[in-house]
Design an enzyme around this catalytic site. Structure first.
Site, PDB file in Angstrom:
ATOM      1  N   LYS A  88       6.118  -8.707  -3.565  1.00 51.23           N
ATOM      2  CA  LYS A  88       7.261  -9.013  -4.432  1.00 51.23           C
ATOM      3  C   LYS A  88       6.905 -10.045  -5.488  1.00 51.23           C
ATOM      4  O   LYS A  88       7.767 -10.739  -6.020  1.00 51.23           O
ATOM      5  CB  LYS A  88       8.436  -9.496  -3.583  1.00 51.23           C
ATOM      6  N   ASN A  89       5.639 -10.152  -5.773  1.00 48.59           N
ATOM      7  CA  ASN A  89       5.179 -11.163  -6.709  1.00 48.59           C
ATOM      8  C   ASN A  89       4.811 -10.495  -8.042  1.00 48.59           C
ATOM      9  O   ASN A  89       4.139  -9.473  -8.073  1.00 48.59           O
ATOM     10  CB  ASN A  89       3.956 -11.837  -6.061  1.00 48.59           C
TER      11      ASN A  89
END
Ligand SMILES: [Zn+2]
Lengths: 333, 332
Positions: free
Chosen positions: A115-116
């Site tokens: 999720k980066n």
């Protein structure tokens, strides 16, 4: 397993950069630009050590094997640090590193930090440099297996599909995702993306898509995503929202069978609204039907949004009576 | 076939009133902690972090508690003399996200003149792409977030003339989806955070007319769950930051009253940490300045009396926007 190389690193005994003989020539630069910590994250000595040396090589612009390794340690400790990734790319370019190897490294990293933003961007740049998107569908699929709504993965997948024309088989993939989770809004969106970018919504495609969607609604009638997709399809129907006989019959049958899904009632309201606006059919009847539906929704089936349904009832009430201009402003609070 | 809705259940013993003093202490403590290590490891997002904390304090009428001269020196030192952009902190590359945060902070303190304003303008303009979109930095990642950052920054500096606004609007228009929402790029899934960015962008450029107003407002209303909290996409858990993004979007569309404000207020109150202060994403999670700001800002939009009025477009105190003479579009 597949991430073994990184696990090996963490299992080896960690030696601080300040204690490494081969780093003696680099001057570490501590962080000293104030004292206001803004967000609390667990701190480690390892972190300070690595980043002091990272700032050290950044200052001297050292581009070497050891600097490359240092950026890996820095990225491991904080993959959100965008400067680390940028500098890592600078080094990769300068040393003409094997981009395939880097692609494999970022695959492992994304698996851990899916999720980066930065890790996905790093992958995108590598794929662009390689000018080869052949691994991207399999890769994003593997990420979506653990989180089928991951926005980054979907965005990357769409980018690769568009850039390298990889649409083949995608509708089957979407279908398999919807069989697993019929409410997966990302998959419904992907369906729209594929049709829009390949065949377009021709009459035949539209008809098939409507059949597909009505089938899915039959399986789960409270499924917001499928109902929204159906509305999206009807935007492509030249006749409008309320004239597609297949959809109209489906909705009426569902209503008559006793179903009171808020999404069904909402579509019926919009159909009434369109009939009134177009002045087609029995306007008075459509208006009364629409208002009754809104009242049902406000008091029984969707009470949390009663203000919206009151607004819609009000809008319908005023429509066709020559005062429709006034209705938008009167309800704002 | 009834599938349970993804949601949370609010505990009976949850906080039910605003713990304003505790939130102020929470933020001040973060800024004054002597623990330098914590400070060191958050440098990659410091500028935005400072914007969250300082705006939260300001909304709580506690801005003066943190008036520090070194704050302005720090911001000034983060401006890259070459590109004109502003970085998260020293030793970082400039980025549009942090450029906006810095400009927002300086506007709040009426100190914008310490920057090389022409430099900032040049930087933002340099990031506009041929299709009208904006990248976040020189590495070229495109996202509707950056379109918002660009026009928010330039409008605060009164330099909207430095970019091609029509082209920028056209790009946002291509990101409009069949459900009325907006995503990060053309045909990307609708997402409440990105909807806020696109509506904020259209509010600043005075082009909210391109929105399918009631279709989108209805989609946004659908984000409210039985717990009162709002999620960012269908079938996702409620979250305080999404509560702000959905709520501010509804405000811009003139449809704030379509959701249940009492239920949302209960949810945000339940996300307060009664011991440490601060607000978290969901009840029981760890509080942080990001969710503290967006929780307070949402309560402000709901008309909560002890919080300063927030501007829904800029997420800054309304009095600052008034002082600057800005009038971003809001539909009645
Ligand atoms: Zn959040």
């Amino acid at each position: 397993m597949s991430d073994s190389s990184d696990e090996e690193i963490s299992q080896q005994k960690w030696v601080f950069y300040k204690d490494r003989p081969d780093w003696k020539d680099v001057e570490p630069i501590p962080q000293d630009d104030g004292e206001e910590p803004v967000v609390t994250i667990a701190y480690s000595k390892e972190f300070t050590d690595v980043y002091d040396y990272f700032r050290g090589i950044l200052k001297t612009q050292e581009k070497s094997e050891r600097a490359l390794q240092l950026t890996k340690d820095a990225a491991n400790l904080n993959p959100a640090n965008y400067t680390v990734w940028q500098y890592r790319r600078d080094i990769i370019k300068a040393l003409k590193k094997d981009l395939r190897e880097e692609l494999e490294y970022i695959r492992q990293t994304i698996r851990k930090h899916s999720k980066n933003y930065q890790v996905w961007h790093h992958r995108k740049v590598l794929v662009e440099w390689l000018n080869d998107g052949s691994e991207e569908l399999e890769f994003t699929k593997s990420i979506l297996e653990t989180d089928d709504k991951n926005y980054h993965a979907w965005q990357h997948r769409q980018w690769a599909m568009k850039t390298f024309k990889l649409y083949e088989g995608e509708l089957d993939y979407v279908d398999s995702l919807l069989q697993t989770d019929i409410r997966n809004n990302s998959a419904w969106n992907q369906r729209y993306f594929v049709v829009n970018n390949t065949t377009g919504f021709t009459d035949v495609v539209l008809s098939n898509e409507i059949d597909y969607t009505l089938n899915k609604i039959n399986i789960a009638k409270e499924n917001e995503s499928a109902w929204n997709y159906l509305r999206g399809l009807l935007l492509h129907d030249k006749e409008g929202l309320s004239k597609n006989q297949k959809v109209v019959k489906f909705c009426e049958d569902l209503y008559n069978s006793g179903n009171r899904s808020a999404f069904l009632l909402a579509l019926l309201v919009d159909m009434c609204d369109e009939e009134i606006t177009q002045g087609s059919g029995d306007v008075l009847l459509a208006r009364q039907k629409g208002i009754d539906l809104c009242k049902e929704l406000a008091s029984n089936y969707d009470t949390i949004r009663c203000k919206y349904w009151e607004y819609m009832a009000n809008t319908l009430e005023k429509k066709g009576t020559g005062t429709d201009e006034a209705c938008t402003s009167s309800t704002a609070n | 076939m009834a599938t349970p809705i993804k949601d949370v259940v609010l505990d009976e013993n949850r906080p039910k009133t605003l713990l304003a003093e505790k939130h102020a202490d929470f933020i001040i403590k973060l800024f004054h902690s002597e623990d330098n290590y914590e400070f060191a490891i958050t440098d990659y997002l410091r500028m935005s972090g400072m914007y969250w904390g300082l705006t939260a304090l300001d909304l709580l009428h506690k801005r003066d508690k943190l008036l520090r001269v070194d704050l302005f020196d720090f911001i000034k030192s983060c401006q890259d003399p070459e590109s004109g952009g502003i970085s998260a902190s020293l030793n970082h590359d400039p980025h549009l996200l942090h450029t906006l945060s810095a400009v927002q902070i300086l506007c709040m303190y009426d100190k914008i003149d310490i920057l090389d304003i022409e430099g900032v303008v040049k930087y933002v303009a340099s990031l506009q792409q041929p299709d009208g979109s904006f990248s976040g930095d020189k590495w070229g990642e495109i996202d509707t977030r950056f379109s918002f950052c660009a026009v928010a920054t330039l409008s605060l500096l009164k330099r909207m003339d430095s970019i091609d606004v029509d082209k920028a609007v056209k790009f946002i228009e291509t990101c409009k989806n069949f459900d009325g929402g907006f995503g990060s790029r053309p045909l990307s899934e609708s997402h409440a955070g990105l909807i806020y960015c696109c509506l904020g962008f259209l509010s600043i450029t005075n082009r909210l007319d391109i929105v399918d107003r009631d279709t989108l407002a209805w989609w946004l209303c659908e984000r409210q769950l039985p717990s009162g909290g709002l999620n960012g996409r269908p079938e996702k858990l409620p979250d305080v930051c999404y509560s702000w993004w959905v709520l501010s979007s509804l405000k811009l569309l003139g449809r704030l009253h379509w959701i249940s404000s009492t239920d949302l207020e209960n949810f945000i109150m339940a996300c307060q940490d009664g011991e440490t202060g601060g607000i978290s994403d969901r009840p029981g999670d760890v509080a942080d300045p990001y969710h503290t700001l967006f929780g307070l800002a949402a309560l402000s939009l709901l008309g909560y009396s002890n919080i300063k009025m927030v501007n829904p477009t800029y997420c800054m105190p309304q009095e600052v926007i008034d002082r600057l003479g800005l009038k971003p579009q809001v539909l009645a």
